[in-house]
Enzyme design. Structure first.
Site, PDB file in Angstrom:
ATOM      1  N   ASN A   9      -6.358 -24.497   1.713  1.00 18.23           N
ATOM      2  CA  ASN A   9      -6.778 -24.401   3.109  1.00 18.23           C
ATOM      3  C   ASN A   9      -8.068 -25.218   3.277  1.00 18.23           C
ATOM      4  OD1 ASN A   9      -8.182 -23.499   5.434  1.00 18.23           O
ATOM      5  ND2 ASN A   9      -6.875 -21.696   5.535  1.00 18.23           N
ATOM      6  N   ASP A  11      -9.850 -25.793   6.002  1.00 18.43           N
ATOM      7  CA  ASP A  11     -10.658 -25.477   7.199  1.00 18.43           C
ATOM      8  C   ASP A  11     -12.155 -25.637   6.972  1.00 18.43           C
ATOM      9  OD1 ASP A  11      -8.261 -24.692   8.292  1.00 18.43           O
ATOM     10  OD2 ASP A  11      -8.747 -22.553   8.377  1.00 18.43           O
ATOM     11  N   HIS A  12     -12.624 -25.146   5.824  1.00 18.71           N
ATOM     12  CA  HIS A  12     -14.075 -25.064   5.667  1.00 18.71           C
ATOM     13  C   HIS A  12     -14.724 -26.365   5.220  1.00 18.71           C
ATOM     14  CE1 HIS A  12     -14.005 -21.132   7.153  1.00 18.71           C
ATOM     15  NE2 HIS A  12     -13.100 -20.772   6.267  1.00 18.71           N
ATOM     16  N   ARG A  20     -22.953 -30.725  11.229  1.00 13.51           N
ATOM     17  CA  ARG A  20     -23.825 -31.861  11.538  1.00 13.51           C
ATOM     18  C   ARG A  20     -23.215 -32.816  12.551  1.00 13.51           C
ATOM     19  NH1 ARG A  20     -28.155 -33.335   8.081  1.00 13.51           N
ATOM     20  NH2 ARG A  20     -29.210 -31.372   7.698  1.00 13.51           N
ATOM     21  N   HIS A  45      -5.968 -24.163   9.947  1.00 12.10           N
ATOM     22  CA  HIS A  45      -5.930 -23.239  11.091  1.00 12.10           C
ATOM     23  C   HIS A  45      -6.623 -23.895  12.260  1.00 12.10           C
ATOM     24  CE1 HIS A  45      -7.017 -18.872  12.597  1.00 12.10           C
ATOM     25  NE2 HIS A  45      -6.354 -19.569  13.491  1.00 12.10           N
ATOM     26  N   ARG A  47      -8.046 -23.211  15.401  1.00 13.27           N
ATOM     27  CA  ARG A  47      -8.440 -22.043  16.214  1.00 13.27           C
ATOM     28  C   ARG A  47      -8.616 -22.450  17.664  1.00 13.27           C
ATOM     29  NH1 ARG A  47     -10.410 -17.510  12.837  1.00 13.27           N
ATOM     30  NH2 ARG A  47     -10.959 -16.581  14.819  1.00 13.27           N
ATOM     31  N   ARG A  51     -13.464 -24.301  16.044  1.00  7.62           N
ATOM     32  CA  ARG A  51     -14.741 -24.208  15.313  1.00  7.62           C
ATOM     33  C   ARG A  51     -14.712 -24.986  14.005  1.00  7.62           C
ATOM     34  NH1 ARG A  51     -14.627 -17.885  13.592  1.00  7.62           N
ATOM     35  NH2 ARG A  51     -14.289 -17.674  15.811  1.00  7.62           N
ATOM     36  N   HIS A  52     -13.525 -25.180  13.434  1.00  2.34           N
ATOM     37  CA  HIS A  52     -13.482 -26.020  12.219  1.00  2.34           C
ATOM     38  C   HIS A  52     -12.460 -27.154  12.399  1.00  2.34           C
ATOM     39  CE1 HIS A  52     -10.557 -22.867  11.244  1.00  2.34           C
ATOM     40  NE2 HIS A  52     -11.486 -22.005  10.880  1.00  2.34           N
ATOM     41  N   GLU A  72      -1.545 -23.101  10.707  1.00  2.00           N
ATOM     42  CA  GLU A  72      -1.869 -21.715  11.072  1.00  2.00           C
ATOM     43  C   GLU A  72      -2.283 -21.683  12.519  1.00  2.00           C
ATOM     44  OE1 GLU A  72      -4.867 -19.155   9.314  1.00  2.00           O
ATOM     45  OE2 GLU A  72      -4.339 -20.127   7.435  1.00  2.00           O
ATOM     46  N   THR A 102     -13.684 -14.638  10.600  1.00  2.00           N
ATOM     47  CA  THR A 102     -12.459 -15.147  10.004  1.00  2.00           C
ATOM     48  C   THR A 102     -11.316 -14.246  10.445  1.00  2.00           C
ATOM     49  OG1 THR A 102     -11.394 -15.748   7.901  1.00  2.00           O
ATOM     50  CG2 THR A 102     -12.835 -13.810   7.876  1.00  2.00           C
ATOM     51  N   THR A 103     -10.098 -14.530   9.997  1.00  2.00           N
ATOM     52  CA  THR A 103      -8.945 -13.731  10.410  1.00  2.00           C
ATOM     53  C   THR A 103      -9.026 -12.380   9.708  1.00  2.00           C
ATOM     54  OG1 THR A 103      -7.759 -15.825  10.485  1.00  2.00           O
ATOM     55  CG2 THR A 103      -6.454 -13.832  10.745  1.00  2.00           C
ATOM     56  N   GLU A 153       3.312 -13.852   5.213  1.00  2.00           N
ATOM     57  CA  GLU A 153       2.161 -14.020   4.332  1.00  2.00           C
ATOM     58  C   GLU A 153       1.376 -12.712   4.374  1.00  2.00           C
ATOM     59  OE1 GLU A 153      -0.087 -17.662   4.520  1.00  2.00           O
ATOM     60  OE2 GLU A 153      -1.905 -16.664   3.813  1.00  2.00           O
ATOM     61  N   HIS A 193      -6.029 -14.851   1.531  1.00  2.00           N
ATOM     62  CA  HIS A 193      -7.282 -14.453   2.167  1.00  2.00           C
ATOM     63  C   HIS A 193      -8.216 -13.822   1.135  1.00  2.00           C
ATOM     64  CE1 HIS A 193      -9.596 -14.125   5.900  1.00  2.00           C
ATOM     65  NE2 HIS A 193     -10.261 -13.235   5.204  1.00  2.00           N
ATOM     66  N   GLY A 215      -8.653 -20.943   0.538  1.00  2.00           N
ATOM     67  CA  GLY A 215      -9.516 -21.947   1.135  1.00  2.00           C
ATOM     68  C   GLY A 215     -10.990 -21.769   0.858  1.00  2.00           C
TER      69      GLY A 215
HETATM   70  N1  PXP Z   1      -3.972 -17.524   4.846  1.00  2.00           N
HETATM   71  C1  PXP Z   1      -4.248 -17.267   6.147  1.00  2.00           C
HETATM   72  C2  PXP Z   1      -3.100 -16.939   7.047  1.00  2.00           C
HETATM   73  C3  PXP Z   1      -5.580 -17.339   6.632  1.00  2.00           C
HETATM   74  O1  PXP Z   1      -5.834 -17.064   7.925  1.00  2.00           O
HETATM   75  C4  PXP Z   1      -6.606 -17.720   5.751  1.00  2.00           C
HETATM   76  C5  PXP Z   1      -8.004 -17.845   6.261  1.00  2.00           C
HETATM   77  O2  PXP Z   1      -8.085 -18.815   7.213  1.00  2.00           O
HETATM   78  C6  PXP Z   1      -6.264 -18.005   4.422  1.00  2.00           C
HETATM   79  C7  PXP Z   1      -4.949 -17.875   3.996  1.00  2.00           C
HETATM   80  C8  PXP Z   1      -7.291 -18.460   3.430  1.00  2.00           C
HETATM   81  O3  PXP Z   1      -8.256 -17.491   3.277  1.00  2.00           O
HETATM   82  P1  PXP Z   1      -9.582 -17.860   2.472  1.00  2.00           P
HETATM   83  O4  PXP Z   1     -10.242 -18.970   3.209  1.00  2.00           O
HETATM   84  O5  PXP Z   1     -10.349 -16.584   2.479  1.00  2.00           O
HETATM   85  O6  PXP Z   1      -9.152 -18.280   1.096  1.00  2.00           O
END
Ligand code: PXP
Length: 243
Positions: A9, A11-12, A20, A45, A47, A51-52, A72, A102-103, A153, A193, A215
């Site tokens: 993942n 996203d981060h 920045r 994801h 959103r 945000r990301h 996602e 977060t979710t 999931e 997660h 992620g």
């Molecule tokens: N799976 C789903 C459906 C999620 O929403 C997330 C978080 O965005 C993840 C996996 C990954 O979670 P993490 O970033 O905590 O590893």
């Protein structure tokens, strides 16, 4: 035992870029590197508040990466339209609250059968493999079948955030029971997660699971060890748990 797929993942990486403004670090470049290092697919994801990950990231992930893309998304008309346009390999429907960090929990499929059914049907009609991000709960699994989803999931957050040994064992047992029930009723079962090097083993050992999506921890580990090493280490821990 079957190999467990690792979805990275990204996203981060986008969170860091957005802190920045500008273009770096690039989540698409990270996704490519993660695949080269041994990840089997990419999860992102988009959103509602962007945000990301941003729309342009999603388009680039779809265009530039051959590995399966898991989009996602919340069940909204806006996200449905974009998913049907981009046609990712998979879409994972998640609950989304604007104020959450977060979710935080799984989607209440059982409580929203009528609303979710049309989203699942439209995504499936676009050729997308639909999964429901749910808590490890038999009622939510049964509801996922009722709504027509082929995949679930399991939200591993309660397991990942449990502190006492008793709580960890209880949450792991919930995941094991849910995964076994998913297999029994014909659902492909994923999980994710809050998974880390430390807590991934017992989850990866659940035989019915076919994919983990990870992620935040991997992006953090990449700061210290590099992304290749972080992916390879997670991959090795998952494979070891499987043996
Ligand atoms: N799976 C789903 C459906 C999620 O929403 C997330 C978080 O965005 C993840 C996996 C990954 O979670 P993490 O970033 O905590 O590893």
């Amino acid at each position: 035992m079957n190999k467990l797929r690792l979805g990275f993942n990204c996203d981060h990486v986008a969170t860091l870029r957005n802190a920045r403004g500008g273009l770096y670090p690039d989540p698409v470049a990270a996704a490519k590197q993660a695949i080269a290092a041994g990840a089997d697919g990419i999860t992102a994801h988009l959103r509602e508040d962007r945000r990301h990950i941003r729309d342009a990231d999603m388009r680039r992930l779809r265009a530039e990466i051959a590995a399966p893309l898991n989009f996602e998304m919340a069940a909204t008309a806006e996200m449905l339209a974009l998913a049907c346009e981009l046609k990712p390999h998979a879409s994972c429907l998640v609950p989304e609250k604007r104020t959450e960090v977060t979710t935080e929990g799984g989607l209440d499929v059982a409580g929203h059968l009528g609303e979710l059914g049309p989203y699942v049907a439209k995504l499936k009609a676009a050729g997308i493999r639909v999964s429901m991000f749910i808590d490890p709960d038999v009622a939510q699994l049964d509801a996922s079948v009722a709504v027509g989803a082929p995949v679930v999931e399991l939200h591993t957050g309660a397991y990942a955030h449990a502190h006492s040994e008793a709580a960890i064992a209880r949450e792991l047992a919930r995941l094991q029971t849910a995964a076994a029930h998913a297999a029994k009723i014909g659902l492909e079962c994923h999980a994710g997660h809050g998974l880390t090097f430390e807590n991934v083993g017992p989850v990866a050992a659940i035989p019915e699971l076919v994919e983990l999506n990870i992620g935040h921890f991997l992006v953090g580990a990449a700061v210290f060890e590099g992304l290749d090493a972080a992916i390879q280490k997670m991959r090795a821990l998952m494979d070891a748990a499987r043996r």
